[in-house]
Design a protein around this motif. Structure first.
Motif, short mmCIF file in Angstrom:
data_model
loop_
_atom_site.label_atom_id
_atom_site.label_comp_id
_atom_site.label_asym_id
_atom_site.label_seq_id
_atom_site.Cartn_x
_atom_site.Cartn_y
_atom_site.Cartn_z
N ALA A 1 -2.27 8.55 2.09
CA ALA A 1 -1.98 7.40 2.96
C ALA A 1 -0.79 6.62 2.40
O ALA A 1 0.09 6.18 3.15
CB ALA A 1 -3.21 6.50 3.07
N ALA A 2 -0.75 6.43 1.08
CA ALA A 2 0.38 5.74 0.45
C ALA A 2 1.68 6.51 0.66
O ALA A 2 2.74 5.92 0.89
CB ALA A 2 0.12 5.55 -1.05
N ALA A 3 1.60 7.85 0.63
CA ALA A 3 2.79 8.67 0.87
C ALA A 3 3.27 8.51 2.31
O ALA A 3 4.47 8.47 2.58
CB ALA A 3 2.48 10.14 0.58
N GLY A 4 2.33 8.41 3.27
CA GLY A 4 2.71 8.20 4.66
C GLY A 4 3.39 6.86 4.86
O GLY A 4 4.41 6.76 5.55
N ARG A 5 2.86 5.82 4.24
CA ARG A 5 3.48 4.49 4.37
C ARG A 5 4.85 4.44 3.70
O ARG A 5 5.77 3.78 4.19
CB ARG A 5 2.54 3.43 3.81
N ALA A 6 5.00 5.15 2.57
CA ALA A 6 6.31 5.19 1.91
C ALA A 6 7.35 5.88 2.79
O ALA A 6 8.53 5.50 2.80
CB ALA A 6 6.20 5.90 0.57
N LEU A 7 6.91 6.89 3.55
CA LEU A 7 7.83 7.57 4.46
C LEU A 7 8.27 6.64 5.59
O LEU A 7 9.43 6.66 6.02
CB LEU A 7 7.17 8.82 5.02
N GLY B 1 0.77 -1.23 0.00
CA GLY B 1 0.00 0.00 0.00
C GLY B 1 0.81 1.28 0.00
O GLY B 1 0.23 2.37 0.03
N SER B 2 2.13 1.19 -0.02
CA SER B 2 2.94 2.41 0.01
C SER B 2 3.19 2.92 -1.40
O SER B 2 3.03 2.19 -2.38
CB SER B 2 4.27 2.15 0.72
N ALA B 3 3.56 4.18 -1.50
CA ALA B 3 3.94 4.76 -2.78
C ALA B 3 5.29 4.20 -3.22
O ALA B 3 6.06 3.68 -2.41
CB ALA B 3 3.98 6.28 -2.68
N ARG B 4 5.58 4.34 -4.49
CA ARG B 4 6.80 3.81 -5.09
C ARG B 4 7.85 4.91 -5.16
O ARG B 4 7.62 5.95 -5.78
CB ARG B 4 6.43 3.29 -6.48
N ALA C 1 6.31 16.44 -5.73
CA ALA C 1 7.26 15.39 -6.10
C ALA C 1 6.58 14.03 -6.18
O ALA C 1 7.24 13.00 -6.18
CB ALA C 1 8.41 15.33 -5.10
N MET C 2 5.24 14.02 -6.26
CA MET C 2 4.48 12.77 -6.29
C MET C 2 3.57 12.78 -7.50
O MET C 2 2.89 13.77 -7.79
CB MET C 2 3.65 12.64 -5.01
N ASP D 1 -1.48 3.27 -8.72
CA ASP D 1 -0.18 3.42 -8.08
C ASP D 1 0.21 4.90 -8.01
O ASP D 1 -0.36 5.74 -8.69
CB ASP D 1 0.86 2.64 -8.91
N MET D 2 1.21 5.20 -7.16
CA MET D 2 1.74 6.56 -7.11
C MET D 2 3.25 6.49 -6.98
O MET D 2 3.78 5.70 -6.20
CB MET D 2 1.16 7.35 -5.95
N ALA D 3 3.94 7.32 -7.75
CA ALA D 3 5.40 7.39 -7.73
C ALA D 3 5.85 8.64 -7.00
O ALA D 3 5.19 9.69 -7.05
CB ALA D 3 5.95 7.40 -9.16
N VAL D 4 6.98 8.53 -6.30
CA VAL D 4 7.60 9.66 -5.61
C VAL D 4 9.01 9.83 -6.15
O VAL D 4 9.81 8.89 -6.12
CB VAL D 4 7.65 9.43 -4.08
#
Length: 322
Positions: A102-108, A57-60, A192-193, A201-204
């Motif tokens: 939420a995906a950005a938070g999990r990626a962090l 569930g996190s961003a890439r 930057a996302m 999906d979402m890329a960072v």
């Protein structure tokens, strides 16, 4: 050079930004090439092995191909999360973008769990730039302009020397922190996302400003954007922050173990950095007066006054100091 493609040469179908970061987007078939040219970047040559394993569930996190200060990415989308959120917010609700936050938070969280590299990592670029600006005395100093000096004078006149010293103490703590702190994105921002064109999906973008420091720096940088929007844009009914509470809460919800005092201080620094960037790119404007006028309140509250105006979901609001 590492990453996902080479610099595009065709005329971009979209171009925006300032001298600090200039973005050009080129369309080709089902993919888009994002070319980001920076005035400043991290001195670390980021390799793919710095990217942590991705959790569910996190961003890439995507490393771009680098040529000098230009970073190039190949992605399926051509709109940043910031653009998507502003469009949704102005239409009355931004709830449907909450899952991307939420995906950005999990990626962090993924990034903060990554073992610190053996290579030396610089302090956060934004904190270093703010400290440099605070310490410069006048327009005779190399790199200073009349607008940057006027901003400093306005800050000192409105906020006073004691608050300016407080701001300097905050950035000193970040710049001079021990080198063993965790790996950071450095400018964790909705600009930057990029979400997939189909909304999945979402890329960072990762690697342009990589540094070391506490996770609260990256978290505060992104939350600081939303706090600024809630203070100065406010679409909809006057005095409300329609739609931002959901995305902001979705971002912070996975980040359950933050030093909220440090988060709030970074939120204030993010606001100040935006103003410094503005005068550096465009010169002085009366549009900056409300930003300067709000600075005493922001410093005195450690950022909590602006955070209180976002309109958090109840479970996240309960975590924040009153």
């Amino acid at each position: 050079m590492t990453g996902s493609g080479s610099a595009a040469t065709a005329t971009p179908h979209r171009e925006f930004g300032t001298r600090k970061v200039r973005t050009r987007i080129h369309g080709a078939d089902a993919m888009f090439t994002w070319e980001r040219q920076r005035a400043h970047r991290s001195l670390v040559d980021v390799l793919e092995e710095l990217v942590p394993p991705r959790s569910e569930g996190s961003a890439r996190l995507v490393v771009g191909a680098r040529r000098g200060n230009t970073f190039t990415y190949r992605l399926s989308g051509d709109s940043s999360l910031g653009e998507d959120t502003l469009r949704a917010w102005r239409s009355g609700t931004a709830g449907h973008v909450a899952r991307h936050f939420a995906a950005a938070g999990r990626a962090l969280l993924d990034l903060s769990a990554c073992p610190v590299s053996d290579r030396p990592l610089p302090p956060p670029l934004g904190a270093w730039q703010i400290r440099t600006w605070l310490r410069r005395a006048g327009s005779g100093t190399e790199g200073e302009t009349a607008a940057r000096v006027r901003l400093r004078e306005a800050l000192l006149s409105t906020a006073g020397k004691a608050r300016a010293r407080t701001l300097e103490e905050w950035v000193d703590q970040l710049v001079e922190a021990p080198g063993g702190q965790g790996l950071l994105h450095g400018e964790y921002s909705v600009s930057a996302m990029v979400r997939d064109r189909h909304g999945g999906d979402m890329a960072v973008f990762f690697g342009e400003t990589v540094c070391r420091g506490p996770i609260e720096y990256d978290a505060g940088w992104l939350v600081g954007e939303l706090a600024e929007w809630s203070d100065v844009s406010q679409p909809g009914v006057e005095g409300t922050t329609t739609g931002l509470g959901g995305p902001a809460s979705a971002f912070l919800r996975p980040l359950s173990d933050l030093d909220l005092g440090l988060l709030g201080r970074v939120v204030v620094l993010r606001r100040l950095m935006h103003v410094i960037d503005y005068v550096s790119a465009f010169g002085w404007s009366d549009l900056l007066d409300p930003y300067v006028a709000l600075m005493p309140e922001l410093v005195d509250s450690g950022g909590m006054s602006t955070l209180s105006r976002i309109g958090w979901d109840a479970d996240v609001a309960d975590r924040l100091p009153s």
